[in-house]
Write a protein that holds these residues in place. Structure first.
Motif, short mmCIF file in Angstrom:
data_model
loop_
_atom_site.label_atom_id
_atom_site.label_comp_id
_atom_site.label_asym_id
_atom_site.label_seq_id
_atom_site.Cartn_x
_atom_site.Cartn_y
_atom_site.Cartn_z
N ARG A 59 5.80 3.03 9.20
CA ARG A 59 5.93 1.59 8.88
C ARG A 59 4.57 0.99 8.51
NH1 ARG A 59 9.26 0.33 14.39
NH2 ARG A 59 11.35 0.88 13.66
N LYS A 60 3.58 1.32 9.32
CA LYS A 60 2.25 0.74 9.13
C LYS A 60 1.67 1.15 7.77
CE LYS A 60 -2.12 0.66 11.56
NZ LYS A 60 -2.90 1.83 11.70
N PRO A 74 8.78 8.22 18.13
CA PRO A 74 8.53 6.80 17.84
C PRO A 74 7.16 6.55 17.21
CG PRO A 74 9.39 7.08 20.07
CD PRO A 74 9.16 8.46 19.53
N ALA A 75 6.16 7.34 17.61
CA ALA A 75 4.82 7.14 17.06
C ALA A 75 4.80 7.43 15.56
CB ALA A 75 3.82 8.05 17.78
N GLU A 76 5.60 8.39 15.13
CA GLU A 76 5.64 8.71 13.70
C GLU A 76 6.32 7.58 12.92
OE1 GLU A 76 7.85 12.14 12.41
OE2 GLU A 76 6.61 12.34 10.61
N GLU A 130 6.31 4.44 13.79
CA GLU A 130 5.33 3.37 13.77
C GLU A 130 4.30 3.58 12.67
OE1 GLU A 130 4.76 0.41 15.11
OE2 GLU A 130 6.78 0.60 15.91
N ALA A 131 3.80 4.80 12.60
CA ALA A 131 2.77 5.12 11.60
C ALA A 131 3.35 5.00 10.19
CB ALA A 131 2.24 6.54 11.84
N ASP A 174 11.21 -1.90 9.89
CA ASP A 174 10.26 -2.53 10.82
C ASP A 174 10.87 -3.83 11.35
OD1 ASP A 174 8.17 -3.95 11.99
OD2 ASP A 174 6.69 -2.98 10.71
#
Ligand code: SF4
Length: 470
Positions: free
Chosen positions: A62-63, A55-57, A59-60, A236
């Motif tokens: 998308r950001k 999930p962190a990847e 998120e990154a 996102d």
């Protein structure tokens, strides 16, 4: 230029690509398919390598993508309208018009048409009242006239049957509006209504395939479904419309079909193809400048990318460098014999042709051979049992081959064999005869060097077992 040696023969026995982690001493490989027969279909295996698992990847990703989009997005009239229009119904209409116009038409061409259209018919209601003649007149020059007509018909439907209210979800848009497919529905729903649904168009396919190193044929329904899953997982939820437009923008301006600008790419740290693309470009530029390749600028090997992980392919063999034609044939023959489980006479291995393919900027050349097996593997029960115990292989019918998870390159290999087969049996039976071909020569067989006649080239269908029920 990578060089793959493929030996493929009439029928189609498939083996599963090793994909990730599989390395060859040099980029050479052979494919062998022989004669009909079939093992039960195996569904495409989806390797975790091709997914976003953390999930962190996500998120990154998308950001980074959205930050780039906010800074670099092109100033387009439909984007302005979507951002400034407070009425959701009007916003959806504005996005809908742009999406229909952009189908198979370039952005630069669409802008003027879009501005004139929205000036003339700023609402659904206004468009519904227009005559078809007026619509065609404004559409003149944009091509594919049925798009304008269908758009107007759908607007009339919304006014007369849906009380002038646009459907607000992708599912309803696709179900209720004629001419609105999965992509357009997703675009309208995410941009106009903020529904967290992904979109998949040509640009998004290219980005996703590169970012996750997917080498499968994206036109196959199974692969397309996986790409939609990926798009839906990535979108996102806070800014779905912007995210989808950013993915398309990235594909259109940075991750272009040729020479992608990887150094400027906002998601390069998440891209599994980037190192391979850069390596390929460096290799090409060094060759152009006549510079010797450094140890880090060898042409990339398809095997190192995992690009073909989990895909089915004709039996293939990677060949070492510097092998002469005769040695290549010997190596191929040994491979085929081991695979087919029977002795194969040298003369039965036939050169079919060459197939070039680019996997995400990695060039491969397959040299295709065909082989006619001397027995029906379905009949050789012992051998069949043995094959059934080896899930890495299976026999498929022609129809199953088309539906299987195979790369575009394998489909090209298949086409070459098919073409040769058509030429071998002349015109008729669904084959187009080449202009100028001499029908009197059709069916003539070349005598082998040892004076023997080669096995008669059968039609492809003769190698195939009809699927049950056909
Ligand atoms: Fe495309 Fe290069 Fe970005 Fe990967 S790093 S997504 S190949 S532009």
């Amino acid at each position: 230029m990578s060089k793959l040696r493929a030996a493929a023969r009439s029928g189609r026995g498939l083996q599963q690509g090793a994909g990730e982690g599989r390395k060859s001493p040099r980029r050479c490989r052979k494919n062998v398919s022989s004669h009909k027969g079939m093992l039960p279909p195996v569904s495409a295996q989806q390797s975790a390598y091709h997914l976003f698992s953390h999930p962190a990847e996500i998120e990154a990703f998308r950001k980074n993508l959205l930050a780039w989009y906010d800074k670099c997005k092109r100033d387009l009239p439909w984007r302005k309208l979507a951002a400034s229009e407070s009425d959701a119904n009007r916003r959806a209409y504005a996005v809908w018009v742009s999406e229909i116009m952009l189908q198979q038409t370039q952005v630069a061409t669409v802008i003027d048409y879009y501005n004139r259209w929205m000036q003339k018919w700023p609402t659904l209601q206004a468009l519904a009242k227009a005559s078809l003649e007026e619509v065609n007149e404004l559409w003149a020059g944009l091509g594919y006239y049925s798009r304008g007509k269908r758009l107007q018909e759908a607007a009339q439907k919304v006014v007369s049957e849906l009380a002038g209210q646009m459907p607000a979800t992708a599912e309803e848009l696709q179900r209720l509006l004629p001419g609105v497919g999965r992509y357009t529905a997703g675009a309208i729903a995410s941009i106009s209504y903020g529904q967290a649904t992904g979109v998949v168009d040509g640009n998004v396919i290219r980005v996703l395939c590169r970012v996750r190193c997917i080498g499968a044929d994206s036109s196959s329904p199974a692969v397309a479904d996986r790409l939609w899953d990926l798009a839906n997982a990535l979108v996102d939820p806070a800014r779905p419309g912007d995210f989808n437009q950013a993915m398309m923008e990235l594909g259109a301006t940075v991750c272009t079909p040729r020479a992608p600008l990887c150094m400027e790419c906002p998601v390069k740290q998440h891209c599994k193809a980037r190192c391979r693309v850069e390596k390929e470009l460096e290799f090409a530029s060094r060759r152009l400048l006549g510079k010797a390749a450094s140890s880090c600028s060898q042409a990339p090997d398809i095997e190192e990318c995992g690009l073909l992980a989990g895909l089915w392919e004709f039996p293939s063999l990677a060949l070492g460098p510097g092998l002469k034609e005769k040695q290549q044939r010997e190596a191929l023959l040994a491979h085929v014999q081991a695979w087919a489980g029977e002795a194969v006479a040298r003369g039965r291995l036939r050169h079919v042709g060459e197939v070039s393919h680019v996997f995400s900027h990695i060039h491969q050349t397959y040299v295709v051979y065909s082989l006619l097996l001397g027995r029906d593997p379905e009949m050789a029960s012992g051998w069949r049992d043995e094959m059934l115990e080896r899930p890495a292989f299976r026999w498929v019918t022609q129809a199953e081959f088309q539906k299987s998870a195979v790369s575009t390159a394998m489909k090209k290999v298949w086409k070459v064999c098919e073409r040769q087969n058509c030429e071998g049996r002349g015109s008729g039976q669904g084959c187009k005869r080449k202009r100028g071909a001499d029908p009197s020569r059709a069916g003539q067989r070349k005598v082998e060097a040892d004076g023997s006649l080669p096995p008669r080239q059968l039609s492809l269908d003769a190698f195939l077992k009809a699927p049950a029920g056909e």
